[in-house]
Design a protein around this motif. Structure first.
Motif, PDB file in Angstrom:
ATOM      1  N   ARG A 235      12.148 -15.338   6.797  1.00  0.00           N
ATOM      2  CA  ARG A 235      12.637 -16.723   6.809  1.00  0.00           C
ATOM      3  C   ARG A 235      12.960 -17.197   5.393  1.00  0.00           C
ATOM      4  O   ARG A 235      13.679 -18.170   5.195  1.00  0.00           O
ATOM      5  CB  ARG A 235      11.644 -17.652   7.487  1.00  0.00           C
ATOM      6  CG  ARG A 235      10.301 -17.818   6.809  1.00  0.00           C
ATOM      7  CD  ARG A 235       9.501 -18.880   7.544  1.00  0.00           C
ATOM      8  NE  ARG A 235       8.125 -19.004   7.098  1.00  0.00           N
ATOM      9  CZ  ARG A 235       7.738 -19.716   6.037  1.00  0.00           C
ATOM     10  NH1 ARG A 235       8.634 -20.344   5.292  1.00  0.00           N
ATOM     11  NH2 ARG A 235       6.457 -19.784   5.717  1.00  0.00           N
TER      12      ARG A 235
ATOM     13  N   ALA B 119       5.504 -21.047  16.472  1.00  0.00           N
ATOM     14  CA  ALA B 119       5.863 -22.174  15.620  1.00  0.00           C
ATOM     15  C   ALA B 119       4.890 -22.322  14.452  1.00  0.00           C
ATOM     16  O   ALA B 119       4.983 -23.279  13.683  1.00  0.00           O
ATOM     17  CB  ALA B 119       5.898 -23.462  16.437  1.00  0.00           C
TER      18      ALA B 119
ATOM     19  N   LYS C 143      15.108 -21.047  12.670  1.00  0.00           N
ATOM     20  CA  LYS C 143      15.119 -22.317  11.935  1.00  0.00           C
ATOM     21  C   LYS C 143      13.732 -22.907  11.749  1.00  0.00           C
ATOM     22  O   LYS C 143      13.348 -23.272  10.637  1.00  0.00           O
ATOM     23  CB  LYS C 143      16.026 -23.340  12.605  1.00  0.00           C
ATOM     24  CG  LYS C 143      16.187 -24.639  11.803  1.00  0.00           C
ATOM     25  CD  LYS C 143      17.073 -25.629  12.522  1.00  0.00           C
ATOM     26  CE  LYS C 143      17.188 -26.920  11.711  1.00  0.00           C
ATOM     27  NZ  LYS C 143      18.072 -27.904  12.397  1.00  0.00           N
ATOM     28  N   ASP C 144      12.945 -23.024  12.837  1.00  0.00           N
ATOM     29  CA  ASP C 144      11.616 -23.614  12.729  1.00  0.00           C
ATOM     30  C   ASP C 144      10.560 -22.833  13.509  1.00  0.00           C
ATOM     31  O   ASP C 144       9.449 -23.306  13.722  1.00  0.00           O
ATOM     32  CB  ASP C 144      11.632 -25.070  13.213  1.00  0.00           C
ATOM     33  CG  ASP C 144      12.073 -25.183  14.660  1.00  0.00           C
ATOM     34  OD1 ASP C 144      12.400 -24.149  15.280  1.00  0.00           O
ATOM     35  OD2 ASP C 144      12.112 -26.319  15.175  1.00  0.00           O
ATOM     36  N   ARG C 145      10.917 -21.628  13.947  1.00  0.00           N
ATOM     37  CA  ARG C 145       9.985 -20.807  14.708  1.00  0.00           C
ATOM     38  C   ARG C 145      10.471 -19.362  14.701  1.00  0.00           C
ATOM     39  O   ARG C 145      11.633 -19.096  14.406  1.00  0.00           O
ATOM     40  CB  ARG C 145       9.878 -21.317  16.148  1.00  0.00           C
ATOM     41  CG  ARG C 145      11.166 -21.177  16.945  1.00  0.00           C
ATOM     42  CD  ARG C 145      11.130 -22.019  18.199  1.00  0.00           C
ATOM     43  NE  ARG C 145      11.215 -23.432  17.867  1.00  0.00           N
ATOM     44  CZ  ARG C 145      11.008 -24.432  18.744  1.00  0.00           C
ATOM     45  NH1 ARG C 145      10.680 -24.149  19.975  1.00  0.00           N
ATOM     46  NH2 ARG C 145      11.119 -25.677  18.373  1.00  0.00           N
TER      47      ARG C 145
END
Length: 340
Positions: free
Chosen positions: A234, A298, A283-285
């Motif tokens: 990420r 998450a 993006k967020d997980r």
């Protein structure tokens, strides 16, 4: 009792929505898809058996399928794309079956850029730093991993010098299971992951393959069908690897690990997942898939929630959080977040 059951069902439903869900999409193909690349919210590509590729330009509302001429016996294990017109396909070996094709007109025509002249070659994946600079990765030949690079958009692919091709452990190789055993990031970083040997490893280069460092991982190893199958980051430091034994799709022994130092060290996930062949940052997980289902996390891999039990081989997301999964017999699904 009735009220209790309703409450339980609502809780399960809420948990599923909290992670998201898959929306099945239609493509006129029964190919087994392993290659998958999400360009943006509208454009994505898939690739697979029988020389097949697929593309959507409307976010998955419609998919078109095609085949590369004279490639019906090839298995395209990876696809990389730059928009709706330009894409690369990599087919897995052995020997001359390891090839790279490129299109610049949305798949109407394909140019053969590379065909292996090495009988021992078996390519696994392809990745790019930008539209000009890319790298292709294959199993060891004569004790060293096979690595090609291009600096002109694939017009010429060159085998890295011997000193720049890392030595492999006995029986070590990679898995061409999802096109994600090789990843690039930024302008210079590249990682690949391995299996089949006594330990499963991650190798990293910060100079586009000129030099490499290797790290051992805690994933299942010691048999030819086990190891690390997929790697994703990420940011430059935080990443996830998944794998296990593909012959045991429900097996949960040493199937996932996380890093916070760019892959130098790896920590096993606390709650083991079933065998997984693909992982991606959404993006967020984190979202991971395999032939026994899919899961999302998450909290940077600390805990995982099951999304479904369908069979998938690969998963890919854009920076904006739009993503797809692909699998056997023409299976394609789009990820729909609960809060969308």
């Amino acid at each position: 009792m009735k009220a209790f059951l309703i409450a339980v069902l609502l809780c399960v439903f809420d948990n599923a929505l909290a992670s998201g869900q898959w929306q099945q999409q239609v493509i006129k193909s029964d190919a087994d898809f392993r290659g998958l690349y999400a360009v943006d919210s509208k454009v994505a590509w898939v690739s697979g058996t029988k020389g097949t590729f697929g593309r959507t330009t409307d976010g998955g509302k419609t998919w078109t399928a095609g085949s590369v001429p004279d490639a019906d016996k090839l298995d395209f294990r990876d696809v990389e794309a730059f928009g709706e017109d330009t894409a690369y396909l990599l087919s897995a070996g052995p020997g001359e079956a390891s090839r790279i094709y490129k299109t610049t007109d949305g798949g109407k025509t394909w140019a053969l850029q590379f065909k292996s002249a090495e009988p021992k070659a078996f390519f696994d994946a392809i990745a790019f730093w930008n539209e000009k600079h890319g790298i292709a990765f294959g199993d060891p030949v004569d004790g060293r991993f096979h690595l090609l690079v291009t600096d002109d958009g694939g017009a010429k692919w060159t085998l890295l010098p011997e000193k720049s091709r890392p030595a492999a452990l006995p029986k070590e190789g990679a898995f061409a299971a999802s096109g994600t055993c090789l990843v690039t990031r930024g302008e210079n970083d590249v990682w690949f992951c391995t299996g089949g040997a006594k330990v499963a490893r991650v190798l990293h280069s910060s100079d586009r393959g000129k030099t490499w460092s290797a790290s051992e991982t805690p994933l299942l190893a010691g048999i030819e069908s086990a190891g690390v199958f997929s790697i994703a980051f990420r940011d430059r430091d935080h990443g996830v690897i998944v794998g296990g034994d593909y012959r045991k799709p429900d097996g949960t022994e040493a199937t996932g690990a996380v890093t916070a130092d760019g892959g130098k060290t790896w920590k096993p996930v606390e709650k083991p997942l079933p065998f997984r062949s693909g992982v991606a940052w959404a993006k967020d997980r984190w979202v991971t898939v395999g032939t026994s289902g899919s899961d999302a996390s998450a909290d940077d891999g600390a805990t995982w929630k099951s999304l479904d039990r369908e069979k998938y081989n690969s998963v890919a997301f854009t920076a904006s959080g739009d993503g797809w999964a692909a699998g056997p017999k023409g299976r394609i699904a789009k990820y729909v977040k609960a809060d969308k």
